[in-house]
Every structure is written in structure tokens, then in C-alpha cells.
Design an enzyme around this catalytic site. Structure first.
Site, PDB file in Angstrom:
ATOM      1  N   HIS A 112      38.291  42.223  42.729  1.00  0.00           N
ATOM      2  CA  HIS A 112      39.673  42.724  42.639  1.00  0.00           C
ATOM      3  C   HIS A 112      39.798  44.088  43.323  1.00  0.00           C
ATOM      4  O   HIS A 112      40.635  44.268  44.219  1.00  0.00           O
ATOM      5  CB  HIS A 112      40.073  42.820  41.161  1.00  0.00           C
ATOM      6  CG  HIS A 112      41.477  43.291  40.950  1.00  0.00           C
ATOM      7  ND1 HIS A 112      42.527  42.429  40.747  1.00  0.00           N
ATOM      8  CD2 HIS A 112      42.019  44.535  40.913  1.00  0.00           C
ATOM      9  CE1 HIS A 112      43.647  43.114  40.590  1.00  0.00           C
ATOM     10  NE2 HIS A 112      43.356  44.400  40.685  1.00  0.00           N
ATOM     11  N   GLU A 113      38.947  45.013  42.910  1.00  0.00           N
ATOM     12  CA  GLU A 113      39.013  46.357  43.506  1.00  0.00           C
ATOM     13  C   GLU A 113      38.638  46.296  44.984  1.00  0.00           C
ATOM     14  O   GLU A 113      39.163  47.058  45.800  1.00  0.00           O
ATOM     15  CB  GLU A 113      38.106  47.331  42.748  1.00  0.00           C
ATOM     16  CG  GLU A 113      38.399  47.477  41.254  1.00  0.00           C
ATOM     17  CD  GLU A 113      39.858  47.775  40.930  1.00  0.00           C
ATOM     18  OE1 GLU A 113      40.565  48.356  41.789  1.00  0.00           O
ATOM     19  OE2 GLU A 113      40.307  47.418  39.816  1.00  0.00           O
ATOM     20  N   HIS A 167      41.712  45.612  46.960  1.00  0.00           N
ATOM     21  CA  HIS A 167      42.463  46.861  47.177  1.00  0.00           C
ATOM     22  C   HIS A 167      41.800  47.699  48.275  1.00  0.00           C
ATOM     23  O   HIS A 167      42.469  48.265  49.127  1.00  0.00           O
ATOM     24  CB  HIS A 167      42.480  47.698  45.891  1.00  0.00           C
ATOM     25  CG  HIS A 167      43.439  47.222  44.838  1.00  0.00           C
ATOM     26  ND1 HIS A 167      44.792  47.075  45.077  1.00  0.00           N
ATOM     27  CD2 HIS A 167      43.261  46.881  43.538  1.00  0.00           C
ATOM     28  CE1 HIS A 167      45.402  46.664  43.953  1.00  0.00           C
ATOM     29  NE2 HIS A 167      44.493  46.527  43.006  1.00  0.00           N
ATOM     30  N   GLU A 220      48.663  44.901  45.134  1.00  0.00           N
ATOM     31  CA  GLU A 220      48.184  43.930  44.154  1.00  0.00           C
ATOM     32  C   GLU A 220      48.016  42.552  44.802  1.00  0.00           C
ATOM     33  O   GLU A 220      47.167  41.760  44.367  1.00  0.00           O
ATOM     34  CB  GLU A 220      49.173  43.880  42.981  1.00  0.00           C
ATOM     35  CG  GLU A 220      48.592  43.419  41.665  1.00  0.00           C
ATOM     36  CD  GLU A 220      47.519  44.321  41.079  1.00  0.00           C
ATOM     37  OE1 GLU A 220      47.370  45.478  41.511  1.00  0.00           O
ATOM     38  OE2 GLU A 220      46.789  43.844  40.182  1.00  0.00           O
TER      39      GLU A 220
END
EC number: 3.4.17.19
Lengths: 501, 501
Positions: free
Chosen positions: B265-266, B269, B295
Site C-alpha cells: 500500500h505505502e 503511494h 489513494e
């Protein structure tokens, strides 16, 4: 402390400057401990902006007005404001006296010179570095004229690192030191006595070195809630504020001493910064008072305390627990002699605790000669090598292991070297004063109780930060001015015993 | 790009602001990754100084003059200057329209409210938090009046996080989403089908979780020379500049998914921030264009790509190598079904990939009601619980697992929640456009070759930074405006298969 309006505005102004400084320190710490390489270019922009902001504030018209207004009523100022004002005025004068374009030129030269020096050292080619060094020396000669001088021209450079200490003092104390160390080294050489050190060079897992180092830091009284220990190629300590003083160390698989003594050294610096009085936070007084006094704290812990037999009477057993068997059969006495081995060598940062000061004295004599026009840059390699032969009995084979070994001159840091030996002298003198009060000093080391030692140092040194000048601090802490006597006594006694002289 | 004098001065001014911002970001990263606790108080002073410096520059007379002068010749400005100007004007207007004393009051209220919220959540006591929440809502209502609004009042808050996206659009797409997810959840419940997930909760050494996570980051194309992976309680990504984009993750001994999916997830980003076009560095355009688009990148990688069976066809074998035997006997199909389990739950951040959007829609409907004076703060607990029962078929037993669970409102962040579901919709829509061009998408996942996927995203999303608004970006990347259709299609197809509906 009740402040009037000008005083309050002034202190707020200073707080803002200090905030920029703390941000910069964090950025530097980050760059040295693991910042991604590819972000460095943009980070330099950030450094540039913050540094410039700080610099502009230090010489602004607002600052000039503060100095003018508050200097007129100096006697009535609260002490903290008065000392802060003095510090700001010193920086103001120093920065203001150099024409901005010359300063810019100099900053660019420093960066270029450091790059060229690195290559020159690799190639052992002094000729390559010479023109840069000449320019750096010339700039500093000009700065001395701008800043002014009373006695010796070199005093002005010394003052950057050790305010109030002059050539007159250093000459006298260094002569004493040289007069004691040189013959001692000669006696050791003539005695033919050597100690076994092979057992020091054995595998010692890095993680275990770290755990042991942390144990020692704890013993010293380093507050890990106000600090952290990281790994870098060049170990350092940085005090962002007394609640955040970070140290780094370096681990060698086959020589645990690098990490352990390195951590103790940086830990000594860190204790100083952690124990500066809280009321100084946010002022330029919230740091060590000089390079020499700072070095006295690191060298006291690294060379004097942690190379004392009593210290290892307690800690050798502890070290063995982390060392995975490699030290199990080594007796305390053998161990103590091994970690105190003294032998002339060519590279300053690899030298031992006895010969170290001679490396510094050589550099001091050369710098003093340079800025008093008694030595020319082109003659440096020969002068350097001659001095090594004369003082240490060994001669560099090339300039890489001679005049090109240190970064200081390439960075334009003239006047810095003496701090190292001054620090060592301060350290011995401080220890002498300390044991007059802490008569159970030996017992404390033998029981691993180092807290009273830290407390003594905090009471007499740390807490004052920059509110007292080095010589004032030493006078008050030890009852007398700087004296080489304590270091020479310490070295003669210690090494005569180790080498059975 | 040739700039005239005003343009150059303006861009230099902006660069300085960005330098303060980057320094602040580093300070925040440091505070979250291991800064010593005792230094935090003084560090807040540094943050205060730098933030204020940035804020003052954003509303200074100098900035006003730049805006006035350059806006007059907007059409002739180079695009970069023009977009930078627009961004600065948005910030200027936003900051300038709130009276400084109200802003100060609000900042203090935010801190207080967050502290009270923390205690209220612990005690599950909404009444305790209510007066603070009321004040926060009132402040934001006033801000809406200051900032102005055209259609729905809530649009003004949405615009803070998702510029250009309005209630009209969100209402329509969220209805579609709700209309597809709610019945799907019901069908799953009625089917009685469940998957085994026990094997996921087994010991997995932290160091191995980290090694595997790094392998996946590498596959994704995250550049470790321009980033680093650290450990924190609350994982995050921070882009200091494209050459320095850091991520953090959290390790659970008995649930490796936390670290692995968290890192992915990170990492999503981070890919965004690492691949912003270099020419935007030092401008306010050098960041993600909105919370929702940001997101979309993290959710595309975490939910869509890394929960695809093809992804694990390549990576399950790799995961087994690090998992020390715990997954050796688990078949790909079992594994795939386990990591895609869907089951209504009460806590948003623990919810699954199917029900997640409903958590968001509930919050959106409540916020919209609050700012259009259709809902009162005092009625929130009941409204909250009713909606959970209606949409998810479960009812919170207390406010800790109900209306008090999120920090967002306590921090005054109204209008933020929708970004999460918008991001998920963008992600599915982007994936749909991507596979039209990258027809071998499945094959790439099966062979662990994720580079073409990153390249596609960089070409269509990343590189633009903030130079394109979210809807403009989505239109250009996918050929149409925001549409929930792709997410509903994706969810229906995927979960129907998993649950044999």
C-alpha cells in the site's frame, strides 16, 4: 527572569535562529545516517535555504539594532540575555567583516578544495592540491586582517575554536608536553618491551559489539531516552537539543575496540550536550563552549576512564559475555596492557594515546608558521616529514601518509587541530581536580558506578554550556589555568608502569 | 524555459517555501521513526518556527504582489509558472480569508479535541467528545462561509482533498457502489460459504517479513536508492522529494499480511511520489494531485494487483521461502481465497476489500448531512449505528466501535473520508484502462514483471504531480470521467467467483 520588551523580542529573534540551526543539524544527521542518495541534490537546496536564512538573520539590520540598543544597557541585562548578546555580537562581527562576495568565493573554494584533496590524497600528489591550499591560506590571511589581531596573527584563528586561548599559552604548554612525551617514547623504544595484542583482532559479532557498547553508555549515564545510537562510517555526536543528543559508531568485525572506544568517545561528547542547563535551550549558548572543552569530555571518557585498569576490573567480565569466547583466557593485566599499547605511527587518527599529542603539535607548529609567514605552502611536505622524523622517529614515505592525510586544511579549518591536544590536557587536569573531591574514584570504576563522575562533570562543566569561556571554566573547575603538567604526569606514570621503565 | 525577472523571483520565492516544507517533512518523519522522546518539546518549537515561516510567506504582501502582477499576464506565462501561480493563489485565498485569531483558536481546538477524543474513545463516551465535535463543525461551517460555495456547502470541504469533485458526482457514484455492494454482501451471507483463514495466523519472523516485503517493493519498481523502509506503529509514506520517498510498515508476529500488504500500500503511494517529473521539484506541484488519486495508487497495488491470483501464482513460492514452512502445504487457490475473505465488520481500518467502501459511504452521508444542517452532532451515535445496521447488517454495541473509532473528525478533517472510496473507484477504472493497452497484464503478474505496469502509471498519472486536477487526470488516463462502474464490475466478478455465487 523578567524581560523588558526589547529583551523579549531579541530572545524570540534568537530562538528563531536556533530553530533553523536545529533543523539543519537534523538534516545533516539524516544525510549521514541513511538518507537516500538520490534525494541529496534537492536536500542541498533545503540546506542552502535554511543556512542562508540563519546567516542573514545573524547580520541583519534588526540584529544590528538589537546589539546597539542592548549593548548600551549591558550591565542591567539579565545574565542570560547578556551572554546571548555577546555571542550574537561575536557572530555578527565575524560575518559582517568579510565582504559577501569574498565569503561566497571562499565557500565555493572550500568545496572544490575538498574534492581535489580527496583525489590528491588517493594519488599521493601534493602538487595537485598545492594551488588550492595556497588559496585557502591566502583567504584566511585576509580574514585575519578583516577580523583584526592583537598579538600573534594565528591567535585570531585559534579564537574560532578555542576562544581566549592564545599562541603564548599554547606554545608554553605544548613545549612542556613535547618535553615529556618525546623522551618517554624514546625510553619505551629503547626498553624493547612489547605487548601481545593479537587476541584483540578476533571475530566479534557486530550486534554483540552494539549491545556491549549500549551497556557502557548506560554505565556512563548517557540517557537513551534523550538519544540514540546509529551506525556511520565516520562516528560523530550531535546535540540537536539537550533532550535529543545522538551518537553514531562504526563496527569492525575483527576489532571490537573501534566500536567500543568510539562509542565511549562520542558518549563523552553526548553527556556534555545532554546535561546543558535547560534554561539555555533555544539560545546560542546551548552547546559546548569550545572544541577543546568538548574534546576534553570525549577524551576523558575514552582515553582516561575507559583505559584505566579499574574500569576493566569491572567491565572485562561483562565484555567477555558478549565476546563469544575470544577473551575468556585473557588476564586483566594482559588486556590492560594491550589496549594501552604505544608505538609511533604516521597516521594521526590511528595513533595511540601516548603519541597522539605529538601529531597535533606538529600540525600546530606548521599552522602557526604558515600564518606568520614563516612557512610557505610549497615547503609543507618536507617540513612535515622532517618534524615526524624529529618528534616520532619515523618518516612518511609519501604525502598520502604525510601532509595529505587530514581533511581539515582542505576544508579551510585552520586553528582547529590544537583543540585535540588542548582537550587531552584539559581532560587530565579535570580528572585531577575530580579525584580531589571524589576520593573513591577508583572504587567507583571497580564497581561500575560511574554516575557520580558524570554528576561532577555536569556540575563543573556540562551545565554551563557556552555561558563560560574555556579558560574561565577550567579555572573554576580545577582551581587553576590550563596546565600541561597533569597530562604529562599522567602519561609518564601510566606508561612507565606499563612498559616497566 | 526562459523566465522574465518577476517570474524568476516568484519561482525563487516558491522554492524557499518548498524548502521549509521539505525540512518540516523530514522532522515529522524523524519524530515518527525514532526521535528521542525527551527532545520532542524543543522540536515542536522548531516545527512552529518553520510552519509559521511557510504560512507567513503564503499570505505575505510579496505573495499578493506576485499574484496580482502575474495573474494579469497569465496567458503568456510558461505552463509551470502558471500552474504554480494557480496553486499559490488557492493557498493564499484559503489562508487569507480566515481571520488570523480564528485560525489560531481553531488550531488550539484541534489539539485539544484530539486529546479529548482519545480519552473518549477509550471510555466509549461520546458525550465527553460532543462539545468539541460541535465546535469543530461550527468552525468548519464558518470557514465554508468565508471560502464561499456555489452548489452544495459540503463541496467546499470536499474541494480541500479532491479539488473539482462535488457532491453531485459523489452522490451518483456512491449510489451505484452501494447498489452493487450491499446485495453482494447479502448474497455472500446467504450462501453460507466461508473460507479457512487459520493458516494465515502463524509465526513469521519479523526480519523475514521485512526481506519479503523488500522483494515485492523491488518487483513493483520502488527505487530503494531513492527511499528507505522503516518500522512505525502507524505505517505511512512521505515524499520529501522524488529522490527521497520513504515508507514505513508494521510487523505482526502472527499475521504477516499486516506488513506485506501494508508495505505494498505505502509502496503504491511511494511510486507516485518517486516518479513525479523532475522539472516540478521545488514547486508546490511536486506532490500527488489529490488524496483520492494518491489513494488510487496505493489501493491499486494493495487491493487489486496484490490480491490478484496471478500475482500470487508468481509470489506464493517466493513467500514460502521466507515463511519458514507455515505456508508449504497451502494451495494457491486456498491462499487466494483466504486473503480475499469478505465479512461485514464494525471497524473501518480492519475491514475487507469488499465492505470497505460502505464504511466510507456512511461517513460521507453523515458529513454531508452535518454541513447542510440536516444532522446534528448530538444525534450522530444513533445515525451512525442505524446506518451500519442498514448497510452492513451489524450494529455497534458502543461508540468506541461506532462513531468514535476514527481520528479524522477530532482532527477537524471533514471532507477527507470520501477520498478513500474515490481512490478505490479511480483504481479500478485506471486498471481497466491499463489492461486495454497492456493486454498481457495477467502474464506480467504471473512472471513477476511489474515494471511495465509502473511505467504505464508513471506515463498517465505519476509524472504530472499536481499539474493536472484529479478529474482531468482520470479523463485523460482512462478516456472518461469518474465512474463507479469499473469498481462494481470488478467486485461483483471477483467475489461471485470466490464465494461461488
Amino acid at each position: 527572569m523578567r524581560l523588558n520588551e526589547t529583551e523579549t523580542t531579541f530572545m524570540e529573534y534568537v530562538k528563531k535562529m536556533e530553530a533553523f540551526k536545529e533543523a539543519l543539524q537534523l538534516i545533516y544527521w539524516d544525510l549521514r545516517t541513511g538518507a537516500p542518495k538520490k534525494g541529496v541534490k534537492q536536500r542541498s537546496q533545503v540546506i542552502g535555504t535554511l543556512s542562508d536564512e540563519y546567516y542573514q538573520m545573524s547580520i541583519s539590520e534588526e540584529m544590528a539594532a538589537f546589539i546597539a540598543k542592548l549593548s548600551g544597557q549591558k550591565e542591567e541585562l539579565p545574565e542570560l540575555v547578556q551572554k546571548t548578546l555577546e555571542e550574537c555580537k561575536t557572530i555578527y562581527d565575524r560575518n559582517k567583516k568579510i565582504p559577501p562576495n569574498e565569503y561566497k568565493e571562499y565557500v565555493i573554494l572550500q568545496t572544490e578544495a575538498e574534492n581535489v584533496w580527496e583525489e590528491a590524497r588517493e594519488k599521493s600528489d601534493f602538487a595537485m592540491f598545492k594551488p588550492y591550499l595556497e588559496k585557502l591560506v591566502d583567504f584566511n590571511k585576509k580574514f585575519i586582517e578583516y577580523w583584526g589581531y592583537k598579538g600573534n596573527k594565528y591567535d585570531t584563528l585559534l579564537d574560532l575554536y578555542e576562544p581566549g586561548v592564545t599562541v603564548e599559552t599554547v606554545d608554553k604548554e605544548f613545549e612542556t608536553l613535547k618535553g615529556a612525551i618525546a623522551p618517554l617514547i624514546q625510553k619505551i623504544n629503547e626498553s624493547g618491551n612489547k605487548q601481545a595484542t593479537d587476541f584483540l583482532y578476533q571475530p566479534f559479532p557486530k550486534e554483540k559489539q552494539r549491545e556491549f557498547s549500549l551497556k557502557i553508555l548506560e554505565q556512563m549515564g548517557y540517557d537513551l531516552g534523550a538519544g540514540r545510537l546509529d551506525e556511520t562510517i565516520h562516528p560523530f555526536a550531535t546535540g540537536l537539543n539537550p533532550g535529543d543528543v545522538r551518537i553514531t559508531t562504526r563496527y569492525y568485525d575483527n576489532d571490537w575496540r573501534m566500536a567500543v572506544f568510539g562509542t565511549i568517545h562520542e558518549g563523552g561528547h553526548a553527556l556534555y550536550e545532554q546535561n546543558i542547563s535547560e534554561e539555555l535551550i533555544g539560545t546560542p549558548l546551548c552547546r559546548g563552549t569550545s572544541m577543546g572543552i568538548h574534546e576534553s569530555q570525549s577524551l576523558f571518557y575514552e582515553n582516561i576512564l575507559a583505559r584505566d585498569k579499574s574500569f576493566w576490573e569491572y567491565n572485562l567480565e561483562l565484555l567477555r559475555k558478549y565476546a563469544g569466547g575470544i577473551l575468556d583466557h585473557i588476564r586483566l593485566d594482559e588486556f590492560y596492557r594491550a589496549i594501552n599499547k604505544a608505538e609511533p605511527s604516521l597516521i594521526r587518527i590511528e595513533s595511540d594515546n601516548l603519541t597522539y599529542s605529538l601529531h597535533i603539535i606538529i600540525r600546530y607548529e606548521i599552522e602557526k608558521g604558515l600564518f606568520n609567514n614563516e612557512i610557505n605552502v610549497e615547503d609543507l611536505p618536507d617540513i612535515w616529514n622532517d618534524k615526524y622524523e624529529q618528534y616520532l622517529g619515523i618518516r612518511p614515505k609519501n604525502d598520502a601518509e604525510g601532509v595529505l592525510q587530514d581533511v581539515h586544511w582542505a576544508a579551510g579549518n585552520f586553528g582547529y587541530f590544537p583543540s585535540y591536544a588542548l582537550g587531552y590536557m584539559y581532560a587530565a587536569q579535570i580528572k585531577n581536580a575530580m579525584v580531589r573531591e571524589i576520593t573513591e574514584y577508583d572504587g567507583l570504576l571497580k564497581s561500575g558506578n560511574l554516575k557520580p563522575i558524570k554528576e561532577w562533570l555536569t556540575k563543573h562543566i556540562h551545565r554551563y554550556g557556552k555561558t563560560k569561556k574555556p579558560l574561565e571554566l577550567i579555572k573554576e573547575a580545577t582551581g587553576e589555568g590550563l596546565s600541561a603538567k597533569y597530562l604529562t604526569d599522567y602519561l609518564v606514570k601510566k606508561y612507565s608502569a606499563i612498559y616497566n621503565l
